[in-house]
Design an enzyme around this catalytic site. Structure first.
Site, mmCIF file in Angstrom:
data_model
loop_
_atom_site.group_PDB
_atom_site.id
_atom_site.type_symbol
_atom_site.label_atom_id
_atom_site.label_comp_id
_atom_site.label_asym_id
_atom_site.label_seq_id
_atom_site.Cartn_x
_atom_site.Cartn_y
_atom_site.Cartn_z
ATOM 1 C CG HIS A 288 -4.033 -0.142 6.481
ATOM 2 N ND1 HIS A 288 -4.033 -0.055 7.857
ATOM 3 C CD2 HIS A 288 -2.974 0.595 6.059
ATOM 4 C CE1 HIS A 288 -3.017 0.694 8.238
ATOM 5 N NE2 HIS A 288 -2.357 1.107 7.167
ATOM 6 C CG ASP B 61 0.518 -1.711 7.732
ATOM 7 O OD1 ASP B 61 1.453 -2.490 7.443
ATOM 8 O OD2 ASP B 61 0.706 -0.524 8.012
ATOM 9 C CG HIS C 233 3.592 -3.027 10.711
ATOM 10 N ND1 HIS C 233 2.670 -2.258 11.376
ATOM 11 C CD2 HIS C 233 3.992 -2.307 9.639
ATOM 12 C CE1 HIS C 233 2.513 -1.110 10.733
ATOM 13 N NE2 HIS C 233 3.307 -1.118 9.665
ATOM 14 C CG ASP D 197 5.033 2.580 7.322
ATOM 15 O OD1 ASP D 197 4.173 2.992 6.515
ATOM 16 O OD2 ASP D 197 4.743 1.877 8.313
ATOM 17 C CG HIS D 198 4.218 -0.471 4.236
ATOM 18 N ND1 HIS D 198 4.250 -1.803 4.589
ATOM 19 C CD2 HIS D 198 3.774 0.198 5.323
ATOM 20 C CE1 HIS D 198 3.828 -1.933 5.837
ATOM 21 N NE2 HIS D 198 3.534 -0.735 6.299
ATOM 22 C CG HIS E 113 -0.327 0.057 2.538
ATOM 23 N ND1 HIS E 113 0.479 -0.942 3.039
ATOM 24 C CD2 HIS E 113 -0.364 1.017 3.502
ATOM 25 C CE1 HIS E 113 0.889 -0.613 4.256
ATOM 26 N NE2 HIS E 113 0.404 0.575 4.551
ATOM 27 C CG HIS F 153 -0.045 4.301 4.740
ATOM 28 N ND1 HIS F 153 -0.841 3.622 5.639
ATOM 29 C CD2 HIS F 153 -0.798 5.359 4.283
ATOM 30 C CE1 HIS F 153 -2.018 4.235 5.735
ATOM 31 N NE2 HIS F 153 -2.015 5.275 4.919
#
Length: 301
Positions: free
Chosen positions: A140, A210, A268, A64-65, A60, A62
């Protein structure tokens, strides 16, 4: 099947922890799953031969990914890469990456293919003669997919002693490994079971990060050998889960139990915790085969 954890902590990177990124080696294929900030540094630090990576799966959008993706792509260009690179991720990922390449005039030296996803149903996104990859729709705050990696069954293994005993010509070996029976010159039919051994069981791996707790994924991950499932919080902070759309370690263990998986790998983690050991302790109250992901850790299954 080898899983190398490059990063497995939530939100922002710290001096000793990295956001989500991992490399799965399965059937001699090497896949990068998520690409948080610092991924290429982690690849070098842990001596991963990342030139073998031809397929990147992003869960996805976001940061941090995927914030490490543009650097990863650019480094390949600086190294003179020629092999194609395929990026799988949510719709919009092509626009984000191409804009950065265009404004920095940093076009790649290789073909870059984007496979944008927007389906709410599980779908096959990659398949070759060795591995098939399907999405795992997750719940999410933004459109998110996990990924299920499944080996295809290999050829049967020759029983050399039996084959030589029947004086079978080597020209028939591939037919035998493919499951065929053999008719000898005297008319006798030798069943394949006498000439081969069963292939090694096909392995499978599911990546789920997530997501809020959701049993909708159970049919897709049922009986998977290894499940990586997010465990951002402990039960003491479970009240944050619905707000942030994340899970606790106990909830991840419940999913593993209900799906009858072989091994649960937790990851995570929220950086609010001083130690990750309580995550394992909590999950073990529900499911008895739990491993903790950690930056630089390598699992061989």
């Amino acid at each position: 099947m080898i899983l190398t954890i490059l990063g497995c902590y939530a939100a922002t990177p710290r001096t000793m922890t990295n956001p989500t990124s991992q490399v799965l080696e399965i059937k001699n294929r090497m896949f990068l799953i998520d690409c948080g900030e610092g991924t290429q540094v982690q690849l070098r630090k842990h001596k991963v031969k990342f030139s073998r990576i031809n397929h990147v799966f992003i869960s996805h959008l976001h940061g941090d990914h995927f914030y490490g993706l543009i650097g990863f792509i650019s480094t390949f260009a600086l190294l003179g890469r020629k092999a194609d690179l395929h990026i799988y991720g949510p719709k919009g990922i092509k626009e984000i990456i191409v804009l950065q390449l265009r404004l920095s005039n940093s076009w790649t030296t290789y073909n870059l293919f984007f496979h944008e996803l927007d389906s709410s149903e599980s779908q096959v996104v990659f398949e070759d003669d060795k591995v098939i990859v399907t999405t795992i729709p997750l719940r999410h705050r933004v459109y998110t997919n996990g990924y299920h990696f499944q080996e295809k069954s290999g050829d049967r293994k020759l029983n050399i002693e039996a084959v030589e005993n029947y004086e079978i010509n080597t020209a028939y070996y591939q037919k035998i490994k493919s499951g065929g029976d053999i008719t000898l010159d005297d008319g006798r039919v030798i069943p394949n079971e006498e000439l081969t051994f069963d292939p090694l069981p096909a392995k499978s791996y599911a990546f789920c990060s997530d997501t809020v707790y959701s049993e909708s994924i159970l049919p897709i991950i049922k009986d998977v050998d290894v499940l990586y499932h997010e465990s951002t919080f402990l039960e003491s902070e479970a009240h944050y889960c619905e707000q942030t759309m994340h899970c606790t370690a106990k909830q991840a263990a419940i999913i593993a139990q209900k799906a009858n998986v072989g091994t649960l790998v937790l990851g995570h983690y929220s950086t609010r915790y001083g130690s990750i050991e309580p995550f394992k302790e909590e999950a073990l109250t529900v499911f008895n085969n739990v491993e903790l992901a950690d930056d630089g850790k390598v699992f061989e299954f």
